[in-house]
Design a protein around this motif. Sequence first.
Motif, PDB file in Angstrom:
ATOM      1  N   ARG A 155      -5.337   2.776   1.347  1.00  0.00           N
ATOM      2  CA  ARG A 155      -6.314   1.902   2.185  1.00  0.00           C
ATOM      3  C   ARG A 155      -7.584   1.829   1.190  1.00  0.00           C
ATOM      4  NH1 ARG A 155     -10.004   4.291   4.756  1.00  0.00           N
ATOM      5  NH2 ARG A 155      -8.818   6.125   5.149  1.00  0.00           N
ATOM      6  N   PRO A 178       0.777  -1.144   0.001  1.00  0.00           N
ATOM      7  CA  PRO A 178       0.024  -0.185  -0.036  1.00  0.00           C
ATOM      8  C   PRO A 178       0.775   1.168  -0.133  1.00  0.00           C
ATOM      9  CG  PRO A 178       0.067  -0.805   2.100  1.00  0.00           C
ATOM     10  CD  PRO A 178       0.653  -1.846   1.212  1.00  0.00           C
ATOM     11  N   GLU A 230     -11.156   0.899  -0.175  1.00  0.00           N
ATOM     12  CA  GLU A 230     -12.366   0.875   0.494  1.00  0.00           C
ATOM     13  C   GLU A 230     -13.190   0.184  -0.347  1.00  0.00           C
ATOM     14  OE1 GLU A 230     -15.107   1.313   2.582  1.00  0.00           O
ATOM     15  OE2 GLU A 230     -13.743   3.082   3.265  1.00  0.00           O
ATOM     16  N   ARG A 249       0.017   5.662   2.659  1.00  0.00           N
ATOM     17  CA  ARG A 249      -0.297   4.180   2.457  1.00  0.00           C
ATOM     18  C   ARG A 249      -1.796   4.254   1.789  1.00  0.00           C
ATOM     19  NH1 ARG A 249       3.298   1.088   4.577  1.00  0.00           N
ATOM     20  NH2 ARG A 249       2.018  -0.802   4.812  1.00  0.00           N
ATOM     21  N   ASP A 261      -3.990   7.370   3.419  1.00  0.00           N
ATOM     22  CA  ASP A 261      -3.587   7.817   4.733  1.00  0.00           C
ATOM     23  C   ASP A 261      -2.187   8.515   4.680  1.00  0.00           C
ATOM     24  OD1 ASP A 261      -5.824   6.664   5.961  1.00  0.00           O
ATOM     25  OD2 ASP A 261      -4.778   4.678   6.138  1.00  0.00           O
TER      26      ASP A 261
END
Length: 179
Positions: free
Chosen positions: A95, A70, A97, A93, A129
């Motif tokens: 993430r 990521p 969804e 990073r 993030d």
Amino acid sequence: MHWSEIEHAHPRMARLGQRRLIDPGVVLVATIRRDGTPRLSPVEPLVMDGDLWLSMMWQSTKARDLLRDPRILVHSVITSPDGPEGEFKVRGRAREEGDPGVQRRYAEVVAASLGWNPQPGRFHLFAVDITEVTYISYDAASGDQHVAMLPSGREFIRRGTSATSVGDPEPVADILKSS
């Protein structure tokens, strides 16, 4: 760190990010390929619900890169050799969804603001993030390089010493100062 935290704590930096990353409608995203080498791809960014979002075609190589590793770098597009608009970089990073409700809301916002119609469940959606933000601008006349970094709060100028060299960092407080 979320995009909204930058907007709240450092509004001048957030405005630069809006102008350099979001407003142009496309960013360059660096991911890590299976063999460890970098991959650079254009992606359309969006800020929604306080996060920086990136969507990618279903099972695209860049999406598969992020599912495996990521780590990501999001970089503004540079439009000239002098780069007077500056570079804006976000490291962090990605993430994934997968929530259908979030994907639906994202698709609605994209359709209204970007003019295309993603189909929920038929694309990968990633929130970034954020671990680090850097803005670098250049003064073509002097050769000076201005750098501002979050979350470290470092901001400095490196004076141009030749056409291809800069000096040691000199602390300044311009972009990151309270606004």
